[in-house]
Write an enzyme that holds these catalytic residues in place. Structure first.
Site, PDB file in Angstrom:
ATOM      1  N   ASP A 288      32.611  47.174  39.049  1.00  0.00           N
ATOM      2  CA  ASP A 288      32.547  47.075  37.580  1.00  0.00           C
ATOM      3  C   ASP A 288      31.927  45.777  37.106  1.00  0.00           C
ATOM      4  OD1 ASP A 288      34.605  45.435  38.528  1.00  0.00           O
ATOM      5  OD2 ASP A 288      35.833  45.713  36.748  1.00  0.00           O
ATOM      6  N   GLU A 446      44.686  41.389  34.916  1.00  0.00           N
ATOM      7  CA  GLU A 446      44.132  40.515  35.953  1.00  0.00           C
ATOM      8  C   GLU A 446      44.025  39.076  35.458  1.00  0.00           C
ATOM      9  OE1 GLU A 446      40.049  41.304  37.107  1.00  0.00           O
ATOM     10  OE2 GLU A 446      40.273  40.209  38.979  1.00  0.00           O
ATOM     11  N   LYS A 488      46.667  42.603  38.961  1.00  0.00           N
ATOM     12  CA  LYS A 488      45.585  42.233  39.887  1.00  0.00           C
ATOM     13  C   LYS A 488      45.588  40.718  39.969  1.00  0.00           C
ATOM     14  CE  LYS A 488      40.756  42.984  40.917  1.00  0.00           C
ATOM     15  NZ  LYS A 488      39.725  44.021  40.923  1.00  0.00           N
ATOM     16  N   GLY A 532      35.658  35.421  45.596  1.00  0.00           N
ATOM     17  CA  GLY A 532      34.640  34.544  46.175  1.00  0.00           C
ATOM     18  C   GLY A 532      34.967  34.117  47.602  1.00  0.00           C
TER      19      GLY A 532
HETATM   20  P1  13P Z   1      36.242  39.905  43.290  1.00  0.00           P
HETATM   21  O1  13P Z   1      36.952  40.672  44.360  1.00  0.00           O
HETATM   22  O2  13P Z   1      34.766  39.747  43.549  1.00  0.00           O
HETATM   23  O3  13P Z   1      36.926  38.660  42.905  1.00  0.00           O
HETATM   24  O4  13P Z   1      36.282  40.817  41.990  1.00  0.00           O
HETATM   25  C1  13P Z   1      37.439  41.399  41.623  1.00  0.00           C
HETATM   26  C2  13P Z   1      37.385  41.752  40.205  1.00  0.00           C
HETATM   27  O5  13P Z   1      37.614  42.885  39.842  1.00  0.00           O
HETATM   28  C3  13P Z   1      37.080  40.712  39.216  1.00  0.00           C
HETATM   29  O6  13P Z   1      37.400  41.112  37.916  1.00  0.00           O
END
Ligand code: 13P
Length: 598
Positions: A288, A446, A488, A532
């Site tokens: 996304d 998140e 998350k 990252g």
């Molecule tokens: P990453 O796993 O690349 O951190 O991305 C997770 C995500 O959904 C960021 O909003």
């Protein structure tokens, strides 16, 4: 035809940045804000204006498919919507700040005249905004005498006004905010409940946000009235009204079809969807990245940022055979949610047919707080409307990311995230979660403590704990059903620039400790972002966290970069590499699934 008698006011909603507002406190401790007004001098996160008062009732009735008109003669519709030349001193300001909601209303009330309609009307509705002088009630009574088939519906705000009270004897239905009203057919409205006197138990209403506060009563009364006119039962009318109150957004109330759909959907099992998403042994793919993030990723590999390339990139992941063995859900970006597979199906339908629950990123990126490098997440404007559309498209869960960067002073003291940034972002996350649950989507919240900087693992633990505490407090304040909500979260580890890097043992132990201490047990589940970390590092750390179980909630992964990056590099914009890219993707899936199964 329904004639609405009332005034149209202009409501200006300001979500104030109180940290940057020059409030003055008087000797009684009351805070004042100078509104002798140049809006550009004030600091607010959102500003929104809409027509309030009788205009809200008009909108509601028209959205229900009924024909209605309004007495306020300078109010009219043109092609762009309603218009009215409203002098600024008649605006109502609705201020939303950390201290709650307050209202500034003009001192001078507009008088509402009753101008008898030329032709006969079925209903005359005295709206909450009406301010009738005695001369008007006299004219109204005279009209009713000459038109015995016209029904009068009365909203009584102030029981002390005698000539308005005399209208009671002629009314077919009354709305009141005061319980003591002596009239059999009265609907009693409070800030969070609707009751038909002596007939129904109070039906409670959870408002999505405080922004609809002033319009709440008007939307409630007009929807009940409209539902009655359409022949709905009292119970059904109150349910339809609850749906309108919980899903309307300022100047956008719902149509009859939308309302019937929502009120019949009440039993949808959000808890079941949430449980299915964190079902053991599978993860949630975050496919996304926003338009801006994709552009950056592509630029690093010199891939032109065209629709065709973005489509091919997403399709690598979504059309890989057997992904349903690895994913219970996939989070899409708006563009992909509207896009189609090569066989012409929408990706949403295609994933659903593969028993993968489709989800959607609904935040709209980060914005800096005024005069600060810290950010808050945008996207609350029109969120209920967007969520409704996503629900119709078949999406069943959503994601919203807030980001917290840790910065330290030279002697190692924490400068950011500030309390303000944490509180504001968590409040926004809770508001988003509320909107999701009202619209039938499971929210993933998140709050990401960003893996960047030279802080140690204990600092990450301390900040993450504080963020989680604040978040769960806000989720509780907003009445979120945690069993239908997923967290998350970042893993707990030292910043990328900090040496030595945290070992998986440290990450596993600290992450488990913080989650166990700061996440309520009835949450549906926890998924990790990769943030990252390298793909292997994220997988190893996930394994280490799981070793520190058991946990009261299911835990799994929801990586973006740590799953997609190897495939992106393999593909590099050349569709001849698609099979190679799919293999790189599958390699990561197998590695992560193995960890979940161990
Ligand atoms: P990453 O796993 O690349 O951190 O991305 C997770 C995500 O959904 C960021 O909003």
């Amino acid at each position: 035809m329904i004639l609405i008698v009332g005034n149209v006011l202009k409501d200006v909603y300001l979500n104030l940045d109180t940290k940057n507002e020059p409030f003055e406190t008087d000797k009684n401790g009351t805070k004042w804000l100078d509104f002798s007004f140049n809006a550009s001098e004030h600091h607010f996160f959102n500003r929104h204006s809409s027509f309030g008062g009788a205009a809200v009732s008009l909108e509601v009735l028209q959205k229900l498919g009924l024909s209605a008109t309004i007495t306020d003669s300078d109010f009219s519709f043109d092609e762009g919507g309603p218009t009215k030349s409203t002098p600024a001193d008649s605006y109502r300001y609705i201020l939303i700040s950390d201290d709650g909601v307050s209202y500034l209303t003009p001192n001078k009330l507009q008088i509402t005249e009753f101008i008898a309609p030329n032709s006969s009307v079925d209903y005359i509705y005295i709206d909450r905004s009406a301010n009738l002088p005695k001369s008007a009630t006299d004219k109204l009574l005279n009209y009713l005498e000459n038109h015995p088939s016209t029904k009068l519906i009365l909203y009584i705000k102030d029981l002390k006004i005698e000539h308005v009270n005399t209208l009671k004897n002629h009314a077919s239905l009354i709305f009141s905010e005061v319980e003591s009203i002596d009239f059999e057919k009265t609907v009693y409205l409070t800030e969070n409940s609707l009751t038909f006197k002596n007939i129904t138990e109070p039906i409670t209403v959870d408002r999505i946000d405080k922004l609809t506060h002033l319009s709440f009563y008007s939307i409630a009364a007009a929807t009940i009235l409209g539902s009655f006119i359409l022949g709905k039962t009292i119970e059904k009318s109150l349910k339809i009204t609850r749906a309108n109150l919980e899903n309307s957004y300022l100047d956008s109330t719902l149509t009859l079809t939308e309302l019937q759909d929502i009120s019949s959907r009440e039993n949808d099992d959000l808890e079941l969807i949430a449980a299915s998403l964190v079902y053991s042994g599978k993860g949630i793919l975050a496919a996304d990245e926003s338009g801006g993030s994709i552009k950056k990723k592509f630029a690093e590999l010199n891939i032109p940022d065209t629709f065709e390339n973005r489509h091919s990139y997403r399709d690598i992941f979504l059309s890989t055979p057997d992904i349903e063995n690895y994913f219970s859900g996939i989070i899409l970006f708006d563009e992909t949610a509207r896009d189609h597979t090569d066989t012409g199906e929408t990706y949403v339908d295609y994933l659903t047919s593969r028993r993968i629950i489709p989800g959607i990123k609904v935040d709209q990126g980060l914005e800096k707080f005024k005069g600060s490098d810290e950010t808050y997440t945008k996207g609350l404007d029109n969120l209920p409307r967007r969520l409704r559309e996503y629900y119709e498209m078949g999406l069943r869960f959503a994601k919203w990311r807030a980001a917290f960067n840790i910065t330290l002073s030279e002697n190692g003291e924490i400068i950011t995230p500030s309390d303000n940034a944490i509180e504001e972002n968590c409040r926004i996350l809770a508001e988003y979660a509320r909107a999701c649950q009202s619209a039938g989507l499971v929210p993933i919240v998140e709050p990401e403590v960003v893996y960047q900087g030279n802080y140690n693992i204990d600092t990450c633990a301390k900040i993450t704990a504080k963020v989680l505490d604040t978040l769960f407090k806000e989720l509780e304040n907003f009445g979120i059903n945690l069993r239908a909500c997923i967290l998350k979260c970042n893993m707990i580890l030292a910043g990328k620039d900090y040496l030595p890097s945290s070992t998986p043992e440290e990450v596993g132990q600290k992450t488990a400790e913080i989650l166990k201490d700061h996440v309520p047990e009835d949450l549906a589940g926890i998924v990790f972002l990769s943030g990252g970390q390298t793909p292997e590092q994220a997988t190893d750390n996930l394994a280490a966290v799981l070793k520190n179980g058991p946990f009261p909630w299911p835990i799994t992964f929801s990586f973006a970069r740590a799953i997609q990056d190897p495939a992106l590099f393999s593909w590099s914009g050349d569709n001849n590499n698609i099979e190679k890219a799919r293999q790189a993707f599958l390699d990561r899936l197998i590695a992560n699934k193995t960890v979940l199964e161990d």
